[in-house]
Design a protein around this motif. Sequence first.
Motif, PDB file in Angstrom:
ATOM      1  N   LEU A   1      35.637  48.222  37.875  1.00  0.00           N
ATOM      2  CA  LEU A   1      35.601  46.895  38.458  1.00  0.00           C
ATOM      3  C   LEU A   1      34.788  46.944  39.732  1.00  0.00           C
ATOM      4  O   LEU A   1      34.808  47.924  40.460  1.00  0.00           O
ATOM      5  CB  LEU A   1      37.017  46.407  38.768  1.00  0.00           C
TER       6      LEU A   1
ATOM      7  N   ARG B   1      37.193  36.209  42.069  1.00  0.00           N
ATOM      8  CA  ARG B   1      37.723  37.562  42.229  1.00  0.00           C
ATOM      9  C   ARG B   1      37.198  38.403  41.072  1.00  0.00           C
ATOM     10  O   ARG B   1      36.999  37.905  39.972  1.00  0.00           O
ATOM     11  CB  ARG B   1      39.247  37.568  42.251  1.00  0.00           C
ATOM     12  N   GLY B   2      36.962  39.703  41.349  1.00  0.00           N
ATOM     13  CA  GLY B   2      36.453  40.567  40.291  1.00  0.00           C
ATOM     14  C   GLY B   2      35.176  40.010  39.695  1.00  0.00           C
ATOM     15  O   GLY B   2      34.171  39.850  40.371  1.00  0.00           O
ATOM     16  N   GLU B   3      35.205  39.684  38.411  1.00  0.00           N
ATOM     17  CA  GLU B   3      34.032  39.177  37.711  1.00  0.00           C
ATOM     18  C   GLU B   3      34.071  37.654  37.535  1.00  0.00           C
ATOM     19  O   GLU B   3      33.380  37.105  36.687  1.00  0.00           O
ATOM     20  CB  GLU B   3      33.907  39.867  36.344  1.00  0.00           C
TER      21      GLU B   3
ATOM     22  N   ASN C   1      37.497  39.450  32.737  1.00  0.00           N
ATOM     23  CA  ASN C   1      36.152  40.014  32.909  1.00  0.00           C
ATOM     24  C   ASN C   1      35.203  39.489  31.829  1.00  0.00           C
ATOM     25  O   ASN C   1      35.593  38.755  30.934  1.00  0.00           O
ATOM     26  CB  ASN C   1      36.187  41.549  32.910  1.00  0.00           C
TER      27      ASN C   1
END
Length: 375
Positions: free
Chosen positions: A7, A99-101, A156
């Motif tokens: 990640l 957030r993240g992807e 994701n």
Amino acid sequence: MRPATVLVPLLLAAIVVGCASKTTVAPQTPTRSEAALGRAHHFDLELVAKGFRQPVQVISRPGDARLYVVEQAGTIRAIAGQRPAARPLLDIRARTRARGEQGLLSAVFAPDGAGIVVLFTNPVGDTRVVRYPVTARGADTTQGRMLLAVPQPYPNHKGGTVLFDQRGRLLVGLGDGGSAYDPEQRAQDPDDLLGGILRRENGGWTKVALGLRNPWRMAFDDATGLLWIGDVGQGRAEEVDAIWPPEEGQSPLNLGWAAYEGRHRRPGKRLSTHSRLVWPLVTYDHANGRCSITGGEVYRGRAVPQLRGRYVYGDFCRGTMWSLDARAAQRPADADVSAEHARLPGLSSFGADAAGELYATALQGAVVRLVSPAR
């Protein structure tokens, strides 16, 4: 856009069934390894601006000399001097999960400059594509028109590009919905909106290409009409694809995932029998810290003559950049991949201005321009 096993702070960070109706192209000659390529010096990088917050794209507006930077949290700001403009053109942070992807992943101005289309994940993590009118005061977020709403099964692989083709039709690139190895095999399902390229036609959406894992950046070459795609791999191969999207009534193209990762066959994964399999033009592996492709653009500007007609792309983790003669899309065996001298760690996107000059963004906050190398 990172593989599921790693990640990153951003989205970026990215048994063949026989059937007479399916045709495939023969596997192409593998491209040479980076070690065998040597280094080229087609361009240098020049700082244009810094101070952006997780910039994921740089875009231009027809009839406007300014460049605009898409920030993952949900804002789009013009470059003012060498800094972000204080007032954003668009602010949808309250409508975006970043957030993240996930987050605000891509934007494109309408061909007439009077609107902007954005691709983002909403507060529950689902994909939304919305068009907002743009006035002298900026984008009017009270007048948004929903163009596409796609439920997302995992956090994701949200993909990430919206763009218009030469006929003014909107295209959207979406990832397979996430997890690892596409567990529900959505990318090979022509009727599933995830894992492919969608085109808006007659008020609806058509999947013109399937078999994508996480297309992190797509761009049309206006000189040829080819659509160039950087598709993020799982653990073995990052790939560059170049296609002419099929027209209405034609079968979708199939870029292979998850039956194939690059040119590697994945056991136990089905391959759609109602599409034409297209092999990647170029692939690279994860040696030397490489992890995730950032798809680029074909350079059609004039300030860097030695780069004209070459497709430029790179790797998010290492910041390595490559270029290849765009004519190789029609003669894959002649692909002359050059590992470029320039590097930009955290490379999140490429973009062009109205004159065709190329820019790149780094997730850490910088926007740079590709310029002729110093001699």
